[in-house]
Design a protein around this motif. Sequence first.
Motif, PDB file in Angstrom:
ATOM      1  N   PHE A  78      35.553  36.950  48.949  1.00 41.13           N
ATOM      2  CA  PHE A  78      36.338  37.669  47.946  1.00 41.13           C
ATOM      3  C   PHE A  78      36.379  36.796  46.694  1.00 41.13           C
ATOM      4  CE2 PHE A  78      37.486  39.473  51.945  1.00 41.13           C
ATOM      5  CZ  PHE A  78      37.811  40.805  51.700  1.00 41.13           C
ATOM      6  N   ILE A  79      35.958  37.362  45.554  1.00 48.23           N
ATOM      7  CA  ILE A  79      35.690  36.573  44.346  1.00 48.23           C
ATOM      8  C   ILE A  79      36.498  37.095  43.163  1.00 48.23           C
ATOM      9  CG2 ILE A  79      33.851  35.716  42.845  1.00 48.23           C
ATOM     10  CD1 ILE A  79      31.898  36.722  45.166  1.00 48.23           C
ATOM     11  N   ALA A  80      37.177  36.186  42.473  1.00 47.89           N
ATOM     12  CA  ALA A  80      37.957  36.535  41.276  1.00 47.89           C
ATOM     13  C   ALA A  80      37.027  36.787  40.091  1.00 47.89           C
ATOM     14  CB  ALA A  80      38.933  35.411  40.947  1.00 47.89           C
ATOM     15  N   GLY A  81      37.590  37.323  39.018  1.00 52.12           N
ATOM     16  CA  GLY A  81      36.824  37.651  37.821  1.00 52.12           C
ATOM     17  C   GLY A  81      36.140  36.463  37.162  1.00 52.12           C
ATOM     18  N   ASP A  82      36.632  35.251  37.417  1.00 53.86           N
ATOM     19  CA  ASP A  82      36.009  34.052  36.848  1.00 53.86           C
ATOM     20  C   ASP A  82      34.911  33.482  37.759  1.00 53.86           C
ATOM     21  OD1 ASP A  82      37.450  32.907  38.934  1.00 53.86           O
ATOM     22  OD2 ASP A  82      38.598  31.552  37.653  1.00 53.86           O
ATOM     23  N   GLY A  83      34.645  34.157  38.876  1.00 57.19           N
ATOM     24  CA  GLY A  83      33.604  33.694  39.794  1.00 57.19           C
ATOM     25  C   GLY A  83      34.110  32.785  40.908  1.00 57.19           C
TER      26      GLY A  83
END
Length: 140
Positions: A78-83
């Motif tokens: 699971f990856i946030a918008g900043d990578g």
Amino acid sequence: TPPLRAATLPLTELVIVTAAGDRHKFAVELADKDETRSQGLMFRRTLAADAGMLFDYQRDSNFAMWMRNTYIPLDMLFIAGDGGIRKIHQRAVPHDETPIPAPGAVRAVLELNGGTAARLGLKVGDRVEHAIFAQAPAPR
């Protein structure tokens, strides 16, 4: 209803960068529409070691994944918008419809063969480089 077959999508390159600086390249299919996200890796019998699927939700949101009609054990990153990797769910069980929730609002999920995260030593906090994420890759 979606077709009862393994659909494939165009490939794009993705790199996972570990805290130690190791770079792991993957050729991933990009599922960035409702239809492609709902189909995912359903009905696939194999997945190459350097392949995967990147589910892009277009913006940070809270959602859950599952393994309906999925034959391959998968690791879900699971990856946030900043990578940044916020959660790793290892070896999701084929056909299990139990929801696997995001750890809060995230932008995307990367599905890889089950065991890949452990084999490569991937950890929460490692980074994913791909065009959908906000960070700019380092100049070459």
